[in-house]
Structure formats: structure tokens, C-alpha cells
Design a protein around this motif. Structure first.
Motif, mmCIF file in Angstrom:
data_model
loop_
_atom_site.group_PDB
_atom_site.id
_atom_site.type_symbol
_atom_site.label_atom_id
_atom_site.label_comp_id
_atom_site.label_asym_id
_atom_site.label_seq_id
_atom_site.Cartn_x
_atom_site.Cartn_y
_atom_site.Cartn_z
ATOM 1 N N SER A 197 0.809 -1.211 0.000
ATOM 2 C CA SER A 197 0.000 0.000 0.000
ATOM 3 C C SER A 197 0.846 1.266 0.000
ATOM 4 C CB SER A 197 -0.951 0.006 1.201
ATOM 5 O OG SER A 197 -0.216 -0.121 2.402
ATOM 6 N N ALA A 198 1.959 1.252 0.707
ATOM 7 C CA ALA A 198 2.806 2.448 0.762
ATOM 8 C C ALA A 198 3.860 2.449 -0.341
ATOM 9 C CB ALA A 198 3.502 2.531 2.118
ATOM 10 N N TRP A 199 4.023 1.309 -1.026
ATOM 11 C CA TRP A 199 4.998 1.156 -2.112
ATOM 12 C C TRP A 199 6.431 1.424 -1.643
ATOM 13 C CZ3 TRP A 199 3.230 -1.227 -6.220
ATOM 14 C CH2 TRP A 199 4.040 -1.355 -7.346
ATOM 15 N N ARG A 200 6.664 1.246 -0.361
ATOM 16 C CA ARG A 200 8.008 1.457 0.182
ATOM 17 C C ARG A 200 8.523 0.242 0.921
ATOM 18 N NH1 ARG A 200 5.643 6.293 1.913
ATOM 19 N NH2 ARG A 200 5.573 5.541 4.061
ATOM 20 N N TYR A 201 7.627 -0.568 1.483
ATOM 21 C CA TYR A 201 8.064 -1.624 2.388
ATOM 22 C C TYR A 201 7.937 -2.997 1.734
ATOM 23 C CZ TYR A 201 7.317 2.309 5.471
ATOM 24 O OH TYR A 201 7.342 3.563 6.026
ATOM 25 N N PRO A 202 8.990 -3.800 1.766
ATOM 26 C CA PRO A 202 8.932 -5.138 1.180
ATOM 27 C C PRO A 202 7.914 -6.028 1.894
ATOM 28 C CG PRO A 202 11.207 -4.475 1.592
ATOM 29 C CD PRO A 202 10.327 -3.473 2.271
ATOM 30 N N GLN A 203 7.418 -6.987 1.168
ATOM 31 C CA GLN A 203 6.500 -7.981 1.724
ATOM 32 C C GLN A 203 7.176 -9.336 1.628
ATOM 33 O OE1 GLN A 203 3.538 -7.314 3.037
ATOM 34 N NE2 GLN A 203 2.737 -9.353 3.359
ATOM 35 N N PHE A 204 7.282 -10.045 2.770
ATOM 36 C CA PHE A 204 7.944 -11.348 2.792
ATOM 37 C C PHE A 204 6.898 -12.438 3.016
ATOM 38 C CE2 PHE A 204 11.119 -8.236 4.181
ATOM 39 C CZ PHE A 204 12.088 -8.459 3.209
ATOM 40 N N LEU A 205 6.847 -13.373 2.096
ATOM 41 C CA LEU A 205 5.867 -14.450 2.124
ATOM 42 C C LEU A 205 6.597 -15.731 2.501
ATOM 43 C CD1 LEU A 205 4.256 -13.465 -1.297
ATOM 44 C CD2 LEU A 205 3.626 -12.634 0.979
ATOM 45 N N SER A 206 6.374 -16.208 3.721
ATOM 46 C CA SER A 206 7.215 -17.276 4.264
ATOM 47 C C SER A 206 6.603 -18.667 4.176
ATOM 48 C CB SER A 206 7.567 -16.968 5.722
ATOM 49 O OG SER A 206 6.393 -16.778 6.485
ATOM 50 N N THR A 207 5.437 -18.798 3.543
ATOM 51 C CA THR A 207 4.838 -20.126 3.375
ATOM 52 C C THR A 207 4.325 -20.269 1.949
ATOM 53 O OG1 THR A 207 2.575 -19.462 3.970
ATOM 54 C CG2 THR A 207 4.059 -20.103 5.777
ATOM 55 N N ARG A 208 4.185 -21.514 1.523
ATOM 56 C CA ARG A 208 3.689 -21.787 0.175
ATOM 57 C C ARG A 208 2.277 -21.230 0.000
ATOM 58 N NH1 ARG A 208 4.170 -25.572 -4.130
ATOM 59 N NH2 ARG A 208 2.808 -24.696 -5.714
ATOM 60 N N ALA A 209 1.456 -21.299 1.052
ATOM 61 C CA ALA A 209 0.087 -20.790 0.971
ATOM 62 C C ALA A 209 0.084 -19.290 0.682
ATOM 63 C CB ALA A 209 -0.668 -21.082 2.269
ATOM 64 N N GLN A 210 0.976 -18.536 1.343
ATOM 65 C CA GLN A 210 1.056 -17.097 1.100
ATOM 66 C C GLN A 210 1.521 -16.806 -0.322
ATOM 67 O OE1 GLN A 210 3.658 -16.033 4.431
ATOM 68 N NE2 GLN A 210 2.011 -14.794 5.266
ATOM 69 N N VAL A 211 2.515 -17.589 -0.774
ATOM 70 C CA VAL A 211 3.017 -17.402 -2.134
ATOM 71 C C VAL A 211 1.895 -17.620 -3.140
ATOM 72 C CG1 VAL A 211 4.598 -18.294 -3.891
ATOM 73 C CG2 VAL A 211 5.389 -18.036 -1.538
ATOM 74 N N LEU B 71 11.096 5.575 -5.030
ATOM 75 C CA LEU B 71 12.050 6.560 -4.535
ATOM 76 C C LEU B 71 11.379 7.927 -4.541
ATOM 77 C CD1 LEU B 71 15.053 6.746 -3.645
ATOM 78 C CD2 LEU B 71 15.590 7.413 -5.985
ATOM 79 N N ALA B 72 11.412 8.579 -3.374
ATOM 80 C CA ALA B 72 10.827 9.918 -3.230
ATOM 81 C C ALA B 72 9.374 9.951 -3.696
ATOM 82 C CB ALA B 72 11.658 10.937 -4.008
ATOM 83 N N GLY B 73 8.631 8.889 -3.365
ATOM 84 C CA GLY B 73 7.217 8.846 -3.702
ATOM 85 C C GLY B 73 6.911 8.410 -5.121
ATOM 86 N N VAL B 74 7.944 8.148 -5.921
ATOM 87 C CA VAL B 74 7.741 7.726 -7.315
ATOM 88 C C VAL B 74 7.746 6.207 -7.380
ATOM 89 C CG1 VAL B 74 8.642 7.821 -9.666
ATOM 90 C CG2 VAL B 74 8.867 9.809 -8.161
ATOM 91 N N GLU B 75 6.684 5.618 -7.919
ATOM 92 C CA GLU B 75 6.581 4.164 -8.057
ATOM 93 C C GLU B 75 7.232 3.749 -9.367
ATOM 94 O OE1 GLU B 75 2.393 3.671 -7.908
ATOM 95 O OE2 GLU B 75 2.237 4.193 -5.786
ATOM 96 N N MET B 76 8.253 2.898 -9.266
ATOM 97 C CA MET B 76 9.009 2.547 -10.460
ATOM 98 C C MET B 76 8.875 1.087 -10.870
ATOM 99 S SD MET B 76 12.458 4.820 -9.938
ATOM 100 C CE MET B 76 12.641 4.409 -8.211
ATOM 101 N N GLY B 77 8.504 0.223 -9.933
ATOM 102 C CA GLY B 77 8.395 -1.174 -10.301
ATOM 103 C C GLY B 77 8.437 -2.079 -9.092
ATOM 104 N N VAL B 78 8.706 -3.348 -9.331
ATOM 105 C CA VAL B 78 8.748 -4.330 -8.256
ATOM 106 C C VAL B 78 9.648 -5.487 -8.659
ATOM 107 C CG1 VAL B 78 6.710 -5.589 -9.100
ATOM 108 C CG2 VAL B 78 7.310 -5.704 -6.683
ATOM 109 N N VAL B 79 10.378 -6.021 -7.685
ATOM 110 C CA VAL B 79 11.219 -7.202 -7.890
ATOM 111 C C VAL B 79 10.610 -8.352 -7.101
ATOM 112 C CG1 VAL B 79 13.505 -8.224 -7.549
ATOM 113 C CG2 VAL B 79 13.303 -5.822 -8.206
ATOM 114 N N LEU B 80 10.491 -9.490 -7.737
ATOM 115 C CA LEU B 80 9.935 -10.683 -7.103
ATOM 116 C C LEU B 80 11.029 -11.734 -7.013
ATOM 117 C CD1 LEU B 80 7.432 -12.285 -6.107
ATOM 118 C CD2 LEU B 80 7.040 -12.931 -8.490
#
Length: 219
Positions: free
Chosen positions: A150-164, A187-196
Motif C-alpha cells: 500500500s505504501a509502495w516502500r516496504y517489502p513484503q515477505f511471504l514465508s509459506t507456500r500458501a502465502q506465495v 524513490l521519493a514517492g515515485v513508483e518505479m516497479g517491483v522485484v519478485l
């Protein structure tokens, strides 16, 4: 619960905690075939050895932590050098994919960037390893809602197969991973992408690995 105590010849044991200061590091169990109370000399000797073993255990733990810290620093340096040499988005994505997968021994890694023509769409830039084919142009709002960005700043860690299975399929189809990290690029409020980043092991997302993955996203 020690298997030593299930031996048919077991008669008695001495158990000594391994302590350094107020911290319990482990325990030492010595089993004897003869039954009966232990001799005072035996107990004294075990206590001396336990103190020595605790000291050695703590020293080994500190050494392991130091080695891990050096390795993490090497990882960050390698990734930084690769990214600094990358002048285009395609080359940045390739550097993240190659160096990131090697550094974290990932099962698969995919990079998405916000489309310049349509900021509401994420375009697949590159993928490697066993990463499943990307879904067709995932929407930024879908990724935010499903992956908790939601904030596009904080990573999300999915630690189980169900979450994935629940979250990551918005980015890739049929991800067969035990755990994953969704790392927003902003960066500085600009949404540039995501790494999985996907892993075969549910236990790989330790605090050190999470910090290093967050560092990768920052770089």
C-alpha cells in the motif's frame, strides 16, 4: 529427548547447561551405563567442561555472525558495482536478476517496471531461473492490494507456500515456490516497479536475508 537416553544400556546421566552470563546457549548431556547418583568429582568436572564449552560456543557464534556480515557486505558490493555499470532499464533489470539470484541462491527472480506510457501497468522487464511466465501486464493497483504494498516502500515477505500461492500469482502464473519476497521499487514517492524473488525453502527468509533483500531493492 536425547537419543542417548533411549539406549538400552543407559543407567544415569549428568546434564549441564551451557551458559554465558544470563544467556542459555545449550546443554551438555553425559550418559553412563551404571545406575546410581553421580560422584561429586564427576559433577565438578562436568561443570568445568560445560563452562569451557559455553565459552567456545559463544566464540563460534560470534565468528559465524562476523562471517555472515562480511558475506552480506560482499553481496551488497557486487550488486552495487553491477547496477552502477548499467545505463539502461533493461541492463539494470538484468543486473538485478543475475546478481540477485546468485547472491541469494534464489529459485527464480523477476523484475517488473511501471510502464512509461501507462503508469497503471507493470511491464515484465526480465526473469530468470524457474520463475513462471509473467501474467499479462499486471496492474499496479492489483499488485498493491494483493501483495500488501500500500505504501509502495516496504517489502513484503511471504514465508509459506500458501502465502506465495495467494499473493504472488498476480505477478507470475503458477509460482512453485515455498517462500518469496516482493520488493517494491520506489524513490521519493515515485513508483518505479517491483522485484519478485522466489525460494524453494520456507526457512530462508531470516532477518539477515530480509535486510539484504531490502538493500537490493534500495540499490
Amino acid at each position: 529427548d536425547s537419543p542417548i537416553l533411549s539406549d538400552p544400556d543407559f543407567g544415569r546421566c549428568i546434564t549441564a547447561p551451557l551458559r554465558r552470563g544470563g544467556e542459555l546457549l545449550g546443554a551438555w548431556v553425559l550418559a553412563f551405563a551404571e545406575p546410581g547418583a553421580p560422584d561429586v568429582e564427576d559433577v565438578t568436572l562436568v561443570e568445568l567442561f560445560a563452562a569451557q564449552a559455553a565459552q567456545a560456543t559463544q566464540r563460534a557464534r560470534l565468528h559465524t555472525a562476523e562471517v555472515d556480515a562480511r558475506e552480506q557486505a560482499d553481496v551488497r558490493r557486487t550488486i552495487s558495482e553491477a547496477l552502477n555499470r548499467a545505463p539502461t532499464i533493461a541492463e539494470v533489470a538484468e543486473a538485478i536478476t543475475t546478481e540477485g539470484r546468485n547472491a541469494f541462491d534464489a529459485a527464480g527472480l523477476a523484475v517488473f517496471v511501471v510502464s512509461a506510457g501507462d503508469p497503471s501497468v507493470l511491464r515484465s522487464q526480465t526473469a530468470s531461473g524457474s520463475t513462471a511466465p509473467p501474467s499479462p501486464a499486471p496492474r499496479v493497483h492489483e499488485v498493491k492490494d494483493r501483495c500488501g504494498l500500500s505504501a509502495w516502500r516496504y517489502p513484503q515477505f511471504l514465508s509459506t507456500r500458501a502465502q506465495v500461492d495467494q499473493f504472488v500469482e498476480v505477478l507470475v502464473t503458477d509460482p512453485k515456490w515455498a517462500s518469496a519476497a516482493v520488493l517494491p521499487l520506489g524513490l521519493a514517492g515515485v513508483e518505479m516497479g517491483v522485484v519478485l524473488v522466489g525460494f524453494d525453502d520456507e526457512n530462508v527468509l531470516t532477518s539477515a536475508t530480509r535486510a539484504a533483500l531490502s538493500g537490493l531493492a534500495g540499490e
